[in-house]
Structures are given as structure tokens and as C-alpha cells.
Design a protein around this motif. Structure first.
Motif, PDB file in Angstrom:
ATOM      1  N   TYR A 159      32.211  11.142 -43.078  1.00  0.00           N
ATOM      2  CA  TYR A 159      32.810  10.025 -43.809  1.00  0.00           C
ATOM      3  C   TYR A 159      33.778  10.499 -44.884  1.00  0.00           C
ATOM      4  O   TYR A 159      34.884   9.971 -45.009  1.00  0.00           O
ATOM      5  CB  TYR A 159      31.711   9.171 -44.440  1.00  0.00           C
ATOM      6  CG  TYR A 159      32.231   8.179 -45.461  1.00  0.00           C
ATOM      7  CD1 TYR A 159      33.067   7.137 -45.079  1.00  0.00           C
ATOM      8  CD2 TYR A 159      31.904   8.298 -46.817  1.00  0.00           C
ATOM      9  CE1 TYR A 159      33.567   6.233 -46.007  1.00  0.00           C
ATOM     10  CE2 TYR A 159      32.389   7.402 -47.745  1.00  0.00           C
ATOM     11  CZ  TYR A 159      33.224   6.374 -47.344  1.00  0.00           C
ATOM     12  OH  TYR A 159      33.719   5.487 -48.263  1.00  0.00           O
ATOM     13  N   GLU A 160      33.376  11.486 -45.680  1.00  0.00           N
ATOM     14  CA  GLU A 160      34.220  11.941 -46.777  1.00  0.00           C
ATOM     15  C   GLU A 160      35.537  12.509 -46.266  1.00  0.00           C
ATOM     16  O   GLU A 160      36.591  12.281 -46.848  1.00  0.00           O
ATOM     17  CB  GLU A 160      33.468  12.996 -47.618  1.00  0.00           C
ATOM     18  CG  GLU A 160      32.281  12.439 -48.391  1.00  0.00           C
ATOM     19  CD  GLU A 160      32.684  11.371 -49.401  1.00  0.00           C
ATOM     20  OE1 GLU A 160      33.846  11.418 -49.881  1.00  0.00           O
ATOM     21  OE2 GLU A 160      31.853  10.511 -49.724  1.00  0.00           O
ATOM     22  N   SER A 161      35.466  13.253 -45.159  1.00  0.00           N
ATOM     23  CA  SER A 161      36.681  13.823 -44.586  1.00  0.00           C
ATOM     24  C   SER A 161      37.619  12.721 -44.094  1.00  0.00           C
ATOM     25  O   SER A 161      38.834  12.760 -44.337  1.00  0.00           O
ATOM     26  CB  SER A 161      36.308  14.747 -43.422  1.00  0.00           C
ATOM     27  OG  SER A 161      37.464  15.178 -42.732  1.00  0.00           O
ATOM     28  N   ALA A 162      37.055  11.728 -43.414  1.00  0.00           N
ATOM     29  CA  ALA A 162      37.865  10.621 -42.898  1.00  0.00           C
ATOM     30  C   ALA A 162      38.448   9.798 -44.052  1.00  0.00           C
ATOM     31  O   ALA A 162      39.603   9.362 -43.994  1.00  0.00           O
ATOM     32  CB  ALA A 162      37.020   9.747 -41.990  1.00  0.00           C
ATOM     33  N   LEU A 191      34.759  -1.917 -33.600  1.00  0.00           N
ATOM     34  CA  LEU A 191      35.084  -1.308 -34.882  1.00  0.00           C
ATOM     35  C   LEU A 191      34.544  -2.179 -36.003  1.00  0.00           C
ATOM     36  O   LEU A 191      34.626  -3.410 -35.948  1.00  0.00           O
ATOM     37  CB  LEU A 191      36.605  -1.166 -35.034  1.00  0.00           C
ATOM     38  CG  LEU A 191      37.322  -0.284 -34.014  1.00  0.00           C
ATOM     39  CD1 LEU A 191      38.806  -0.188 -34.368  1.00  0.00           C
ATOM     40  CD2 LEU A 191      36.705   1.094 -33.958  1.00  0.00           C
ATOM     41  N   TRP A 192      33.997  -1.525 -37.039  1.00  0.00           N
ATOM     42  CA  TRP A 192      33.443  -2.221 -38.200  1.00  0.00           C
ATOM     43  C   TRP A 192      34.077  -1.661 -39.465  1.00  0.00           C
ATOM     44  O   TRP A 192      34.430  -0.477 -39.537  1.00  0.00           O
ATOM     45  CB  TRP A 192      31.926  -2.024 -38.282  1.00  0.00           C
ATOM     46  CG  TRP A 192      31.156  -2.654 -37.164  1.00  0.00           C
ATOM     47  CD1 TRP A 192      31.194  -2.317 -35.838  1.00  0.00           C
ATOM     48  CD2 TRP A 192      30.228  -3.739 -37.268  1.00  0.00           C
ATOM     49  NE1 TRP A 192      30.343  -3.117 -35.113  1.00  0.00           N
ATOM     50  CE2 TRP A 192      29.738  -4.003 -35.966  1.00  0.00           C
ATOM     51  CE3 TRP A 192      29.756  -4.498 -38.338  1.00  0.00           C
ATOM     52  CZ2 TRP A 192      28.802  -4.995 -35.707  1.00  0.00           C
ATOM     53  CZ3 TRP A 192      28.829  -5.497 -38.084  1.00  0.00           C
ATOM     54  CH2 TRP A 192      28.360  -5.739 -36.775  1.00  0.00           C
ATOM     55  N   THR A 193      34.228  -2.504 -40.486  1.00  0.00           N
ATOM     56  CA  THR A 193      34.650  -2.023 -41.799  1.00  0.00           C
ATOM     57  C   THR A 193      33.478  -1.284 -42.437  1.00  0.00           C
ATOM     58  O   THR A 193      32.328  -1.442 -42.017  1.00  0.00           O
ATOM     59  CB  THR A 193      35.095  -3.175 -42.703  1.00  0.00           C
ATOM     60  OG1 THR A 193      33.981  -4.060 -42.930  1.00  0.00           O
ATOM     61  CG2 THR A 193      36.232  -3.966 -42.074  1.00  0.00           C
ATOM     62  N   GLY A 232      30.284   4.469 -46.839  1.00  0.00           N
ATOM     63  CA  GLY A 232      30.519   4.773 -45.436  1.00  0.00           C
ATOM     64  C   GLY A 232      29.607   4.023 -44.483  1.00  0.00           C
ATOM     65  O   GLY A 232      29.609   4.303 -43.279  1.00  0.00           O
ATOM     66  N   ASN A 233      28.837   3.063 -45.000  1.00  0.00           N
ATOM     67  CA  ASN A 233      27.942   2.282 -44.152  1.00  0.00           C
ATOM     68  C   ASN A 233      28.675   1.074 -43.566  1.00  0.00           C
ATOM     69  O   ASN A 233      29.628   0.570 -44.160  1.00  0.00           O
ATOM     70  CB  ASN A 233      26.732   1.801 -44.964  1.00  0.00           C
ATOM     71  CG  ASN A 233      25.947   2.955 -45.551  1.00  0.00           C
ATOM     72  OD1 ASN A 233      25.629   3.913 -44.856  1.00  0.00           O
ATOM     73  ND2 ASN A 233      25.648   2.878 -46.842  1.00  0.00           N
ATOM     74  N   GLY A 269      29.004   5.757 -34.128  1.00  0.00           N
ATOM     75  CA  GLY A 269      28.953   6.325 -35.469  1.00  0.00           C
ATOM     76  C   GLY A 269      30.176   7.129 -35.869  1.00  0.00           C
ATOM     77  O   GLY A 269      30.200   7.725 -36.944  1.00  0.00           O
ATOM     78  N   GLU A 270      31.207   7.122 -35.049  1.00  0.00           N
ATOM     79  CA  GLU A 270      32.418   7.889 -35.343  1.00  0.00           C
ATOM     80  C   GLU A 270      33.319   7.100 -36.288  1.00  0.00           C
ATOM     81  O   GLU A 270      33.510   5.893 -36.129  1.00  0.00           O
ATOM     82  CB  GLU A 270      33.159   8.191 -34.044  1.00  0.00           C
ATOM     83  CG  GLU A 270      34.311   9.155 -34.198  1.00  0.00           C
ATOM     84  CD  GLU A 270      34.920   9.549 -32.871  1.00  0.00           C
ATOM     85  OE1 GLU A 270      35.678  10.540 -32.837  1.00  0.00           O
ATOM     86  OE2 GLU A 270      34.650   8.865 -31.849  1.00  0.00           O
TER      87      GLU A 270
END
Length: 231
Positions: free
Chosen positions: A47-50, A76-78, A83-84, A24-25
């Protein structure tokens, strides 16, 4: 008792390089130019910070591109606008076997690690065989070079399936068509492949594409049928 070495893992720069990714990172990674190993600029569970960091990185670099990914089930996933998870990423944390990294620094070895457009690294080198007349014949070939899969001869990328012969001569129209079209969509009449508001529309049935290896709605295009008839 914690040692000085243990406390290094609390340092963000060290953590980026050493600490394993967590489920979940969110990871902000460099997607252009491609490198032999994954280049991570930021890790966060927010998510918003990233997302904000990724946007700032793209504004601050003229010759590099950064994208946001999420770590799930070892890959890794797009991500979508919320952010899902959306689909598995072509960029992954590839691990190159040490002997291939050593080989590129060996002056007696004629070969190099090439990074495919999709980020997959492979080894392109010279091999020798004895011909029927007893002569030594050298030729170039490509093999896999990952820790868990190396030495296997390949003619197309195991990750995105484009022809490696075409990639080495990447001025060809076929190469550019392959790198933008998912392998599962090649030859399908439903494939659209146009961008709208910087978002790629794969097709009307599966706007973000099909994650599996065989799409249930695959429809052979007329051009593909014609090619088979001519052959």
C-alpha cells in the motif's frame, strides 16, 4: 520449459497490460481524463509503495489525475488512509465489445463511444425507423456497449445513474449536482455533500456513503415532497 513469450509476463510493462488483477492488489489508475479502457500506471501489493507512486504521478502531471484503488472480488474499490477497502469505485475495468470499437472507425457509421464522467463507456449513435407515413426517420440514441451487456437502450448511466441527456449538455446545474451526488442519496434530506480537507462528507450518518442500492436512513427532503405535491 519457459519460452521467450512466457518470460514477457515478467516484464512490468507487459504485466500491466496483460496479467489479470489479483485479489488485494493495489492499482494506481488514471481517473482524468477518462479513457475508453482502464489506464493502470502501477500495480503493487504494498500500500505505501502504491500510495507514494500515486502522489508522485499527480505531482508530475498537469492535465491528468491519478487515484489509488484496491482489487477485491472482481471489482475496484476505493481505499481509506490505511489502505483498507472503503466503497466500490465508480471507475472499473470496463470491457467494450469489439463490434463497437470497430464501429467508431467505420466512416459509414454515424456514432461514437462516449465515456461518462464516472468512467462508464456507452455508444451514442444514429438509428433509423419507419414512420407511420412510410418515411425514414433518423434519431440519436444511446446504448450499452460492454462485452457482457451491449445493445440495451439507456437514458441514464447504468453506473452512476446520471441523465445522459444532461451529460451531453454538461453546462446545466442539474448535471453538476448529479455527478457529485451518489444515486442512493438523491432526494435525501440527510445528504450533505461538502468537502473537508479534500474528503467528501456524504452525510453525518454515513460519512462515506451507503454501498447498497437502498439506504436504511433515507429521509425524503421537503423539496422532493413539494415537487410531488405540485405534480
Amino acid at each position: 520449459m519457459d519460452t521467450t513469450a512466457d518470460l514477457l509476463f515478467l516484464n512490468e510493462e507487459v504485466a500491466l497490460r496483460i496479467n489479470p488483477f489479483s485479489e488485494g492488489e493495489y492499482l494506481v489508475i488514471q481517473t482524468h481524463p477518462q479513457e475508453k479502457s482502464l489506464k493502470v500506471s502501477k500495480r503493487s501489493f504494498d500500500y505505501e509503495s502504491a500510495k507514494k507512486y500515486c502522489e508522485l504521478e499527480n505531482l508530475g502531471h498537469d492535465y491528468a489525475t491519478f487515484e489509488l484503488r484496491i482489487f477485491h472480488d472482481g471489482n475496484l474499490w476505493t481505499v481509506d488512509a490505511s489502505g483498507n477497502r472503503r466503497r466500490i469505485s465508480q471507475q472499473q475495468d470496463w470491457k467494450v465489445a469489439p463490434q463497437y470499437l470497430e464501429a467508431i472507425h467505420d466512416n459509414d457509421n454515424h456514432g461514437e463511444i462516449i465515456v461518462c464522467f464516472c468512467s462508464y463507456p456507452y455508444f451514442h449513435g444514429v438509428t433509423a425507423q419507419i414512420s407511420g407515413s412510410g418515411e425514414v426517420v433518423e434519431f440519436w440514441h444511446s446504448v450499452t456497449c460492454l462485452v457482457d451487456d451491449h445493445g440495451r437502450e439507456i437514458h441514464s448511466c447504468p453506473n452512476c445513474h446520471i441523465s445522459l441527456v444532461d451529460e451531453l449538455d454538461d453546462d446545466s446545474d442539474d448535471f453538476y449536482q448529479q455527478i457529485t451526488q451518489p444515486a442512493v442519496c438523491i432526494g435525501c434530506a440527510n445528504y450533505h455533500g461538502q468537502e473537508y480537507a479534500e474528503e467528501l462528507l456524504i452525510c453525518a450518518i454515513h460519512p462515506y456513503g451507503w454501498d447498497g442500492v437502498s439506504c436504511p436512513d433515507f429521509t425524503e427532503s421537503d423539496n422532493n415532497k413539494l415537487d410531488k405535491t405540485v405534480k
